[in-house]
Write a protein that holds these residues in place. Sequence first.
Motif, mmCIF file in Angstrom:
data_model
loop_
_atom_site.group_PDB
_atom_site.id
_atom_site.type_symbol
_atom_site.label_atom_id
_atom_site.label_comp_id
_atom_site.label_asym_id
_atom_site.label_seq_id
_atom_site.Cartn_x
_atom_site.Cartn_y
_atom_site.Cartn_z
ATOM 1 N N ARG A 171 -0.078 -2.841 -9.168
ATOM 2 C CA ARG A 171 -0.674 -1.492 -9.358
ATOM 3 C C ARG A 171 -1.234 -0.758 -8.212
ATOM 4 O O ARG A 171 -1.605 -1.175 -7.158
ATOM 5 N N GLY A 172 -0.677 0.341 -8.311
ATOM 6 C CA GLY A 172 -1.150 1.468 -7.136
ATOM 7 C C GLY A 172 0.145 1.229 -6.211
ATOM 8 O O GLY A 172 -0.194 2.077 -5.091
ATOM 9 N N PHE A 173 0.558 0.408 -6.078
ATOM 10 C CA PHE A 173 1.693 0.321 -5.007
ATOM 11 C C PHE A 173 3.213 0.277 -5.397
ATOM 12 O O PHE A 173 3.818 1.237 -5.166
ATOM 13 N N ARG A 209 7.412 2.915 -5.410
ATOM 14 C CA ARG A 209 8.672 3.647 -6.330
ATOM 15 C C ARG A 209 9.552 4.616 -5.331
ATOM 16 O O ARG A 209 10.628 4.578 -5.548
#
Lengths: 230, 478
Positions: free
Chosen positions: A221-223, A177
Amino acid sequence: MTRVLLIEDDPGVRRGVTLGLRRRGHETEAVGTGEDGLESLTAFAPDIVLLDLMLPGMSGLEVCRRIREISQLPIVILSARSDDVDVVVGLEAGADDYIVKPASDEVIEARMRAVLRRLAPPPHTSVTPGKPEVHGDLDLDRSALRVAKHGTELTLAPSELKLLLFLSASPEATFSRQQLLEQVWEHSYYADARLVDACVKRLRAKIEDDPRRPRYVQTVRGFGYRFGPL
Amino acid sequence: MRRRVVPRGLRTRLVVAFVLVSALSALTTAALTFRQARAAILDRAQDSAVHDLRTQVDSLAPDLPASPEDADLRALVLQLDRANGARGWRTAAAFRGGAPVAVAAPAPALPARLRATGGTARGAVAQRFHHDGTPWLAIALPVTRAEEPSRPSGLVVYASFSLASQSRDVDTLVSAARAGVVPVVILSAVPALLAARRVLRPVRRLRSAAEDMAAGALDTRITVVGDDELADLGRTFNTMAATLQTDAATLRSMEAKARRFAADVSHELRTPLAAMTAVTGVLDADAAAGDLRPETAEALELVADETRRLGRMVEDLMEISRFDAGAAALHLDEIDVGELVGKTLGLRHWQDRVAVDVPTGLRARVDPRRVDVVLANLVGNALRHGGPSVPVRVRAGAVGDALVLTVTDEGPGIPENVLPHVFDRFTKGDASRTRSEGSGLGLAIAAENARLHGGTLTAANAPGGGAVFTLTLPRDPA
């Protein structure tokens, strides 16, 4: 010089922002209601709209939706409300950026510039003019800045278009993000990660067959996010 | 250390006490009855024996010579023994302290004390004693002459007989009493249990109601039946609950109003601030360009600075109101801690002033915006309070399931009296400098952010001087 339409009901803020932007060399028209703002769209033909959310009569959100229906004009929300839900609702209505009041003229100008620059093609891609890229059912024309799905042209807001162009330029590469914020919005601040999420949501609603099971813009997810694999 | 053996449960204690009381009263009644009955039985046996003996002696004594020989005494004893075979007594007679003369063999055992007192007594003397394992009664009857009743004649008649039949009567009484006490004591447990249940049921209701209240159900009430002390207790409990509920509601609404007020005020302040902030750039530019008179430039600069400060404070107040209203949301994202620290410092141009010690590849699942706020606040504080040339250090590491971030400086540290309040709102490190650069809300917001993550933020002074802030967050490695 940019032609700025400011829709803001508070006279103090209207005068302050107008003064600040004029001093920075922008041509500014300020109106007090959403209805006047919509009228000025054709009369004044602005390059960008600065929009307050809490307006008498027609609300800022409604103004934002109406503008989005008829044009791809960049919209920046300027609001005193800073709760997450307000920001997300504002962004999902189609705005390209969200500035929380109070903000200095410096910040407002920087954000406006970033939104306007977003339409330029990403610097790290080589563009073949006039030849649309094909990704699944999507046709992307980087030079004409047009996106079509099944041959039907889609109406994308500037931030959505830029996000799509950026992600599809490097298929299957994952961007955090933060990277997207810096590259697409030219922000370098963690506070605005919700900008990315709201924009991805809007973009998915327009390009995906099923926005809940995205095919083009996928979540890692998570990145962060990546384009494809299709 | 001796353990108390008093039973724990109220019911057990009540039943035990009840049974003890009933056992005690039954035993006391039985014991008193037994004593009275036994005394009555023995006294009657004694009285009738004395009476019989006196009658016999009175009819035989006049035939004796004034100074009877042993033969005379033997004749008397023989006649006395014959006279009352039914009682089965054995008699003996003694004259002037001489050895008692008996006929039957063996001679009746006579207690020494009776023999000692019998000679000088003025009336009949009786003594109970045990002989061969059975109770016996011995009687000493001094004989007086009819013509001189006041002067003892020196002749004493002894009689002793077995009390076995009376003892049997008494034994029957004892077993009857025992047979009565045991079932009474056992049966008393039944009313004891019933009474305990009656008492304990309201107590139990009260307890469960109190538990409900403790769990937060302030609208709990109990149904009060009857007019005893327990009913009074129930009514008092209900009154207490009602008062508590009213107070809690008042308190909550006051608190909500106060929170609303803070949020509304900050919100209302934003609009005028927005107008002012939008033009501070103009003021700054003109003041910097030297187009203005020096005083005007200084005044404008001051206004611009104060506007910015006010803006920050309103921002902080809004953030605090959000925490108070429970409206602060956590947006977790997996990030690289080193990257985050670098970003936080870079954005504020602090890279050159802060030493960073973060292992590469350390990832954590946190809300990056909130961690950025905490970190910026801690480092900002360290740079401000630690002095301009003091080294500030940011360290990070994984300790078990937690991410631990420490910010240390080598400044004067936190005064001991401020340390416990360092995370309170509007606490200033230095009381004399009330108008410091911060809003006084920064550390409070930082602590709230840590709490929102389910982590902690602590402050301490390093042994070698300087302040140490430790942020501990759950790492949740995905």
